[in-house]
Motif scaffolding. Structure first.
Motif, mmCIF file in Angstrom:
data_model
loop_
_atom_site.group_PDB
_atom_site.id
_atom_site.type_symbol
_atom_site.label_atom_id
_atom_site.label_comp_id
_atom_site.label_asym_id
_atom_site.label_seq_id
_atom_site.Cartn_x
_atom_site.Cartn_y
_atom_site.Cartn_z
ATOM 1 N N MET A 12 0.848 -1.210 0.000
ATOM 2 C CA MET A 12 0.000 0.000 0.000
ATOM 3 C C MET A 12 0.876 1.250 0.000
ATOM 4 S SD MET A 12 -3.127 1.096 0.166
ATOM 5 C CE MET A 12 -4.113 -0.269 0.809
ATOM 6 N N ILE A 13 0.602 2.118 -0.931
ATOM 7 C CA ILE A 13 1.386 3.351 -1.042
ATOM 8 C C ILE A 13 0.430 4.541 -0.982
ATOM 9 C CG2 ILE A 13 2.936 4.677 -2.553
ATOM 10 C CD1 ILE A 13 3.565 1.898 -3.816
ATOM 11 N N CYS A 14 0.818 5.565 -0.255
ATOM 12 C CA CYS A 14 -0.019 6.765 -0.175
ATOM 13 C C CYS A 14 0.542 7.833 -1.110
ATOM 14 C CB CYS A 14 -0.059 7.271 1.258
ATOM 15 S SG CYS A 14 -0.811 6.065 2.364
ATOM 16 N N VAL A 15 -0.329 8.297 -1.992
ATOM 17 C CA VAL A 15 0.099 9.228 -3.031
ATOM 18 C C VAL A 15 -0.857 10.421 -3.088
ATOM 19 C CG1 VAL A 15 0.724 9.427 -5.468
ATOM 20 C CG2 VAL A 15 0.805 7.192 -4.381
ATOM 21 N N ASP A 16 -0.298 11.612 -3.079
ATOM 22 C CA ASP A 16 -1.100 12.819 -3.304
ATOM 23 C C ASP A 16 -1.177 13.016 -4.816
ATOM 24 O OD1 ASP A 16 -2.186 15.357 -3.515
ATOM 25 O OD2 ASP A 16 -1.079 16.173 -1.808
ATOM 26 N N LEU A 17 -2.364 12.822 -5.372
ATOM 27 C CA LEU A 17 -2.500 12.775 -6.832
ATOM 28 C C LEU A 17 -2.819 14.124 -7.490
ATOM 29 C CD1 LEU A 17 -4.361 9.354 -7.298
ATOM 30 C CD2 LEU A 17 -2.024 9.896 -7.992
ATOM 31 N N HIS A 18 -2.734 15.204 -6.718
ATOM 32 C CA HIS A 18 -3.088 16.510 -7.304
ATOM 33 C C HIS A 18 -2.314 17.616 -6.569
ATOM 34 C CE1 HIS A 18 -6.682 19.165 -8.863
ATOM 35 N NE2 HIS A 18 -5.525 19.775 -8.989
ATOM 36 N N ASN A 67 -19.252 3.819 -12.204
ATOM 37 C CA ASN A 67 -18.396 2.689 -11.846
ATOM 38 C C ASN A 67 -16.923 2.992 -12.139
ATOM 39 O OD1 ASN A 67 -18.036 0.192 -10.729
ATOM 40 N ND2 ASN A 67 -18.240 -0.907 -12.680
ATOM 41 N N LEU A 68 -16.531 4.219 -11.777
ATOM 42 C CA LEU A 68 -15.142 4.642 -11.953
ATOM 43 C C LEU A 68 -14.475 4.750 -10.580
ATOM 44 C CD1 LEU A 68 -15.478 7.497 -14.620
ATOM 45 C CD2 LEU A 68 -14.378 5.256 -14.946
ATOM 46 N N PRO A 69 -13.175 4.489 -10.497
ATOM 47 C CA PRO A 69 -12.474 4.644 -9.232
ATOM 48 C C PRO A 69 -12.551 6.093 -8.734
ATOM 49 C CG PRO A 69 -11.087 3.514 -10.844
ATOM 50 C CD PRO A 69 -12.301 4.013 -11.577
ATOM 51 N N GLY A 70 -12.624 6.254 -7.424
ATOM 52 C CA GLY A 70 -12.606 7.583 -6.812
ATOM 53 C C GLY A 70 -11.238 7.845 -6.213
ATOM 54 N N VAL A 71 -10.586 8.908 -6.670
ATOM 55 C CA VAL A 71 -9.255 9.236 -6.160
ATOM 56 C C VAL A 71 -9.287 10.599 -5.484
ATOM 57 C CG1 VAL A 71 -8.058 7.826 -7.878
ATOM 58 C CG2 VAL A 71 -8.543 10.235 -8.376
ATOM 59 N N ILE A 110 -4.843 15.696 1.788
ATOM 60 C CA ILE A 110 -5.748 14.733 1.166
ATOM 61 C C ILE A 110 -4.890 13.894 0.222
ATOM 62 C CG2 ILE A 110 -7.691 14.474 -0.453
ATOM 63 C CD1 ILE A 110 -8.836 17.067 0.687
ATOM 64 N N TYR A 111 -5.107 12.595 0.249
ATOM 65 C CA TYR A 111 -4.280 11.751 -0.624
ATOM 66 C C TYR A 111 -5.036 10.468 -0.968
ATOM 67 C CZ TYR A 111 -3.087 9.634 3.924
ATOM 68 O OH TYR A 111 -3.157 9.057 5.156
ATOM 69 N N THR A 112 -4.390 9.604 -1.718
ATOM 70 C CA THR A 112 -5.017 8.351 -2.132
ATOM 71 C C THR A 112 -4.145 7.179 -1.707
ATOM 72 O OG1 THR A 112 -5.908 9.483 -4.090
ATOM 73 C CG2 THR A 112 -5.947 7.082 -4.125
ATOM 74 N N GLU A 113 -4.763 6.215 -1.055
ATOM 75 C CA GLU A 113 -4.062 4.956 -0.771
ATOM 76 C C GLU A 113 -4.165 4.093 -2.014
ATOM 77 O OE1 GLU A 113 -4.991 4.338 4.002
ATOM 78 O OE2 GLU A 113 -5.875 2.983 2.519
ATOM 79 N N ARG A 151 -7.850 0.081 -7.571
ATOM 80 C CA ARG A 151 -7.296 -0.382 -6.300
ATOM 81 C C ARG A 151 -6.828 0.844 -5.502
ATOM 82 N NH1 ARG A 151 -4.432 -4.151 -9.698
ATOM 83 N NH2 ARG A 151 -2.500 -3.160 -9.016
ATOM 84 N N VAL A 152 -7.810 1.672 -5.162
ATOM 85 C CA VAL A 152 -7.534 2.972 -4.546
ATOM 86 C C VAL A 152 -8.560 3.288 -3.460
ATOM 87 C CG1 VAL A 152 -6.413 4.031 -6.558
ATOM 88 C CG2 VAL A 152 -8.902 4.066 -6.395
ATOM 89 N N ARG A 153 -8.137 4.143 -2.524
ATOM 90 C CA ARG A 153 -9.071 4.645 -1.517
ATOM 91 C C ARG A 153 -8.690 6.085 -1.185
ATOM 92 N NH1 ARG A 153 -10.410 4.769 4.141
ATOM 93 N NH2 ARG A 153 -8.236 4.515 4.761
ATOM 94 N N ALA A 154 -9.680 6.964 -1.293
ATOM 95 C CA ALA A 154 -9.441 8.381 -1.001
ATOM 96 C C ALA A 154 -9.399 8.605 0.506
ATOM 97 C CB ALA A 154 -10.559 9.217 -1.628
#
Ligand SMILES: [Zn+2]
Length: 198
Positions: A1-7, A150-154, A168-171, A189-192
């Motif tokens: 599991m990696i935590c990434v700030d996508l924005h 049915n799209l992933p939420g990031v 705020i980030y995404t796992e 395979r993400v979780r906000a």
């Protein structure tokens, strides 16, 4: 599991003040977030600077990205190192992204700068369901849209100032490399995650 700030924006964005060196230092020092997508407005200059600076550190994941101003509103492309023309039609930007295998993220669809109703139909890989500059209602609508399509939420901080980074980030359930992270985003395979009340 990696935590990434996508924005994230650097001072390469006209409205951003984050110095790339300070961004890298803060990322290196952060206990949880180990990756960041640089998504400046219509430029990759900040990304190239951050990538260069981060190379001196081990284990920092820098994802190329750009927040593109289209005629209909903002669209984020991840995994590309080039940008489409400023204020192109949304459809043209989607084609640009697809030709280059980019991950298409719909950022803050219901903010004024978002693409609004076009978010219901345009081809996309993920929807940004948490954005700290959106109202709780706008984030909720974005989450409902992600579910309906049915799209992933990031999620990403959409930081323009240093103190807003990584709030705020995404796992992401991925290996610690950029390609694996992008693949996991596509596959959902993400979780906000939010560390603040939004
Ligand atoms: Zn932004």
């Amino acid at each position: 599991m990696i935590c990434v700030d996508l924005h994230v924006h650097t001072n390469a964005s006209s409205d951003g003040s984050i110095n790339p060196k300070l961004l890298v230092d803060k990322l290196y020092a952060h206990p949880i977030v180990k990756g960041v997508a640089i998504t400046d407005h219509n430029t990759l200059d900040g990304y190239f600077q951050v990538r260069k600076l981060a190379a001196a550190y081990k284990d920092l994941l820098i994802i190329p990205g750009v927040e593109v101003a289209t005629r209909e509103g903002d669209l984020i492309l991840l995994g590309v190192e080039e940008k489409p023309a400023y204020m192109s039609p949304l459809e043209t930007v989607v084609d640009f992204a697809k030709e280059r295998g980019a991950v298409i993220v719909i950022p803050h669809p219901f903010r004024v700068s978002g693409i609004g109703n076009a978010a219901e139909t345009i081809p996309a890989d993920a929807v940004e369901i948490m954005n700290q500059w959106a109202t709780p209602q706008q984030n909720k609508l974005a989450e409902q849209l992600a579910k309906a399509r049915n799209l992933p939420g990031v999620a990403g901080s959409d930081a323009h100032k240093l103190e807003a980074l990584f709030t705020i980030y995404t796992e992401v359930d991925a290996e610690p490399d950029v390609a694996s992270i992008l693949d996991a985003v596509r596959k959902g395979r993400v979780r906000a995650v939010s560390t603040r009340h939004i």
